[in-house]
Design a protein around this motif. Sequence first.
Motif, PDB file in Angstrom:
ATOM      1  N   ARG A  22     -86.417 -64.120  66.461  1.00 54.83           N
ATOM      2  CA  ARG A  22     -87.063 -65.085  67.349  1.00 54.83           C
ATOM      3  C   ARG A  22     -87.899 -66.021  66.484  1.00 54.83           C
ATOM      4  O   ARG A  22     -88.830 -65.583  65.811  1.00 54.83           O
ATOM      5  CB  ARG A  22     -87.957 -64.400  68.378  1.00 54.83           C
ATOM      6  N   LEU A  23     -87.551 -67.298  66.516  1.00 54.14           N
ATOM      7  CA  LEU A  23     -88.287 -68.293  65.751  1.00 54.14           C
ATOM      8  C   LEU A  23     -89.575 -68.660  66.475  1.00 54.14           C
ATOM      9  O   LEU A  23     -89.774 -68.308  67.643  1.00 54.14           O
ATOM     10  CB  LEU A  23     -87.422 -69.538  65.538  1.00 54.14           C
ATOM     11  N   GLU A  24     -90.441 -69.416  65.811  1.00 53.38           N
ATOM     12  CA  GLU A  24     -91.717 -69.816  66.411  1.00 53.38           C
ATOM     13  C   GLU A  24     -91.532 -70.634  67.683  1.00 53.38           C
ATOM     14  O   GLU A  24     -92.357 -70.582  68.581  1.00 53.38           O
ATOM     15  CB  GLU A  24     -92.549 -70.603  65.408  1.00 53.38           C
ATOM     16  N   ASP A  25     -90.433 -71.389  67.773  1.00 53.30           N
ATOM     17  CA  ASP A  25     -90.172 -72.196  68.980  1.00 53.30           C
ATOM     18  C   ASP A  25     -89.472 -71.376  70.069  1.00 53.30           C
ATOM     19  O   ASP A  25     -88.973 -71.926  71.043  1.00 53.30           O
ATOM     20  CB  ASP A  25     -89.375 -73.452  68.641  1.00 53.30           C
ATOM     21  N   GLN A  26     -89.420 -70.058  69.883  1.00 46.93           N
ATOM     22  CA  GLN A  26     -88.829 -69.084  70.808  1.00 46.93           C
ATOM     23  C   GLN A  26     -87.296 -69.061  70.794  1.00 46.93           C
ATOM     24  O   GLN A  26     -86.681 -68.333  71.567  1.00 46.93           O
ATOM     25  CB  GLN A  26     -89.333 -69.283  72.249  1.00 46.93           C
ATOM     26  N   ALA A  27     -86.661 -69.862  69.946  1.00 47.59           N
ATOM     27  CA  ALA A  27     -85.202 -69.821  69.811  1.00 47.59           C
ATOM     28  C   ALA A  27     -84.804 -68.454  69.260  1.00 47.59           C
ATOM     29  O   ALA A  27     -85.515 -67.869  68.441  1.00 47.59           O
ATOM     30  CB  ALA A  27     -84.722 -70.930  68.873  1.00 47.59           C
ATOM     31  N   ALA A  37     -83.802 -52.829  55.476  1.00 48.42           N
ATOM     32  CA  ALA A  37     -85.249 -52.885  55.232  1.00 48.42           C
ATOM     33  C   ALA A  37     -85.969 -53.768  56.247  1.00 48.42           C
ATOM     34  O   ALA A  37     -87.184 -53.670  56.399  1.00 48.42           O
ATOM     35  CB  ALA A  37     -85.524 -53.395  53.820  1.00 48.42           C
ATOM     36  N   TYR A  38     -85.218 -54.625  56.942  1.00 43.29           N
ATOM     37  CA  TYR A  38     -85.802 -55.553  57.912  1.00 43.29           C
ATOM     38  C   TYR A  38     -85.429 -55.189  59.351  1.00 43.29           C
ATOM     39  O   TYR A  38     -85.722 -55.945  60.267  1.00 43.29           O
ATOM     40  CB  TYR A  38     -85.366 -56.984  57.593  1.00 43.29           C
ATOM     41  N   GLN A  39     -84.812 -54.061  59.546  1.00 42.23           N
ATOM     42  CA  GLN A  39     -84.389 -53.648  60.885  1.00 42.23           C
ATOM     43  C   GLN A  39     -85.502 -52.877  61.588  1.00 42.23           C
ATOM     44  O   GLN A  39     -85.395 -51.686  61.866  1.00 42.23           O
ATOM     45  CB  GLN A  39     -83.095 -52.827  60.811  1.00 42.23           C
ATOM     46  N   HIS A  40     -86.593 -53.592  61.878  1.00 42.23           N
ATOM     47  CA  HIS A  40     -87.763 -53.019  62.537  1.00 42.23           C
ATOM     48  C   HIS A  40     -88.255 -54.020  63.573  1.00 42.23           C
ATOM     49  O   HIS A  40     -88.682 -55.121  63.213  1.00 42.23           O
ATOM     50  CB  HIS A  40     -88.881 -52.721  61.535  1.00 42.23           C
ATOM     51  N   GLY A  41     -88.183 -53.648  64.854  1.00 43.04           N
ATOM     52  CA  GLY A  41     -88.647 -54.521  65.913  1.00 43.04           C
ATOM     53  C   GLY A  41     -90.099 -54.921  65.727  1.00 43.04           C
ATOM     54  O   GLY A  41     -90.933 -54.090  65.396  1.00 43.04           O
ATOM     55  N   GLY A  42     -90.397 -56.209  65.888  1.00 43.08           N
ATOM     56  CA  GLY A  42     -91.757 -56.725  65.754  1.00 43.08           C
ATOM     57  C   GLY A  42     -92.125 -57.144  64.348  1.00 43.08           C
ATOM     58  O   GLY A  42     -93.201 -57.689  64.124  1.00 43.08           O
ATOM     59  N   LEU A  43     -91.244 -56.901  63.383  1.00 44.76           N
ATOM     60  CA  LEU A  43     -91.525 -57.255  61.993  1.00 44.76           C
ATOM     61  C   LEU A  43     -91.566 -58.772  61.835  1.00 44.76           C
ATOM     62  O   LEU A  43     -90.664 -59.480  62.269  1.00 44.76           O
ATOM     63  CB  LEU A  43     -90.451 -56.663  61.073  1.00 44.76           C
ATOM     64  N   LYS A  44     -92.627 -59.266  61.213  1.00 49.00           N
ATOM     65  CA  LYS A  44     -92.768 -60.702  60.932  1.00 49.00           C
ATOM     66  C   LYS A  44     -92.107 -60.989  59.588  1.00 49.00           C
ATOM     67  O   LYS A  44     -92.384 -60.307  58.594  1.00 49.00           O
ATOM     68  CB  LYS A  44     -94.241 -61.099  60.871  1.00 49.00           C
ATOM     69  N   VAL A  45     -91.231 -61.992  59.590  1.00 47.22           N
ATOM     70  CA  VAL A  45     -90.497 -62.332  58.372  1.00 47.22           C
ATOM     71  C   VAL A  45     -90.497 -63.842  58.151  1.00 47.22           C
ATOM     72  O   VAL A  45     -90.830 -64.619  59.049  1.00 47.22           O
ATOM     73  CB  VAL A  45     -89.033 -61.830  58.428  1.00 47.22           C
TER      74      VAL A  45
END
Length: 78
Positions: A22-27, A37-45
Amino acid sequence: MVEATVIDTGDITNEGCGYVLRLEDQALLQPEYLPSAYQHGGLKVKVKYTHTGVQDTCQFGSVVYDLVSIQDIKRNIK
């Protein structure tokens, strides 16, 4: 690179879409491949991606996702 949040929509074999961004513009974007390593819900990337030109749908609502290829990804540590 753009900021995004990893969203776990559920098991792709059980009416989910796996992980989406989910991008900052909600897209919402669906990566072709997301490293474990990035398969974690809520992780900021922070992510750099290219559009594949393909759109996909799945059982997670009635949303059509742009399928993207991740070029670079890292944790967003502020």
